[in-house]
Write an enzyme that holds these catalytic residues in place. Structure first.
Site, mmCIF file in Angstrom:
data_model
loop_
_atom_site.group_PDB
_atom_site.id
_atom_site.type_symbol
_atom_site.label_atom_id
_atom_site.label_comp_id
_atom_site.label_asym_id
_atom_site.label_seq_id
_atom_site.Cartn_x
_atom_site.Cartn_y
_atom_site.Cartn_z
ATOM 1 N N CYS A 19 0.863 -1.184 0.000
ATOM 2 C CA CYS A 19 0.000 0.000 0.000
ATOM 3 C C CYS A 19 0.899 1.233 0.000
ATOM 4 C CB CYS A 19 -0.995 -0.021 1.160
ATOM 5 S SG CYS A 19 -0.294 0.244 2.805
ATOM 6 N N ASN A 22 2.564 1.486 4.326
ATOM 7 C CA ASN A 22 2.749 0.220 5.016
ATOM 8 C C ASN A 22 2.399 0.316 6.503
ATOM 9 O OD1 ASN A 22 5.412 -2.114 5.750
ATOM 10 N ND2 ASN A 22 3.401 -2.611 4.976
ATOM 11 N N CYS A 24 -1.363 0.821 7.251
ATOM 12 C CA CYS A 24 -2.810 0.583 7.355
ATOM 13 C C CYS A 24 -3.222 -0.669 6.568
ATOM 14 C CB CYS A 24 -3.614 1.791 6.857
ATOM 15 S SG CYS A 24 -3.353 3.307 7.801
ATOM 16 N N ARG A 25 -3.412 -0.507 5.267
ATOM 17 C CA ARG A 25 -3.979 -1.587 4.460
ATOM 18 C C ARG A 25 -3.058 -2.781 4.264
ATOM 19 N NH1 ARG A 25 -5.628 2.146 -0.462
ATOM 20 N NH2 ARG A 25 -3.774 3.208 0.329
ATOM 21 N N SER A 26 -1.810 -2.547 3.862
ATOM 22 C CA SER A 26 -0.941 -3.701 3.585
ATOM 23 C C SER A 26 -0.602 -4.501 4.839
ATOM 24 C CB SER A 26 0.306 -3.297 2.802
ATOM 25 O OG SER A 26 1.085 -2.345 3.481
ATOM 26 N N ASP A 138 -8.361 3.836 1.282
ATOM 27 C CA ASP A 138 -7.362 4.163 2.302
ATOM 28 C C ASP A 138 -8.086 4.752 3.513
ATOM 29 O OD1 ASP A 138 -5.239 4.984 3.849
ATOM 30 O OD2 ASP A 138 -4.270 6.135 2.250
#
Length: 187
Positions: A19, A22, A24-26, A138
């Site tokens: 993401c 690195n 939040c999402r990933s 995001d």
């Protein structure tokens, strides 16, 4: 400085979730996918890491809202430390899973070969229930409820990705598979 590259280990199918920063999402995708791999009994065949396209948060833990969201669903993300994706990693990875099209564009620019570009896939492209939505939103500038919604999206897409990988990896010695095809049209 230590080499942050995903460790190439013979017989492992190596995945990196990517993401922006690195945090939040990933990290969510990494933790969820690792859990699926472990529960599926394939942790000796699949290795999962994550990274960001930017270097703003290198060395930091995941965002506290990420950690809280993961904990509410029974996951532990506290071991995570952010890092930036290095284009040299393409050689050691089998699949680079991006969380939105901006990450896809960046990594396609960084890829030096068509083989490297062929490793890049949108996470949502594996999920037939994604409704054709390409990007995992995001949550960084939002509230904890948005983090929970993003995690639910990531869980669904990771389950779909694992569902494609699991049969090939369970029944073959070594990896022996190339990039799984996305299930959504036009992805």
């Amino acid at each position: 400085m230590p080499d942050d590259r995903p460790a190439p280990t013979d017989g492992l199918f190596r995945i990196s979730m990517v993401c922006t920063g690195n945090i939040c999402r990933s990290p969510m995708a990494e933790v969820v996918m690792r859990d699926l791999v472990k529960r599926g009994g394939l942790d000796d065949r699949i290795a999962v890491t994550s990274a960001g396209t930017g270097d703003w948060h290198v060395g930091e833990q995941a965002d506290p809202r990420t950690l809280d969201s993961l904990a509410r669903r029974g996951y532990d993300g506290h071991a995570h430390r952010a890092r930036q994706f290095d284009p040299q990693w393409f050689d050691d990875l089998d699949l680079v899973v991006v969380l939105d099209r901006s990450h896809e564009r960046v990594l396609r620019d960084w890829a030096k070969t068509d083989a490297d570009r062929s490793k890049i896939r949108l996470l949502s492209s594996f999920d037939p229930d994604s409704g054709g939505v390409a990007d995992v939103p995001d949550p960084y500038y939002s509230d904890s409820a948005m983090f929970d919604r993003v995690l639910a999206t990531i869980e669904s897409s990771c389950r779909a990705l694992f569902g494609q990988l699991e049969p090939a990896l369970r029944h073959r010695p070594g990896t022996g598979i190339q990039n799984p095809a996305p299930t959504t049209p036009g992805a």
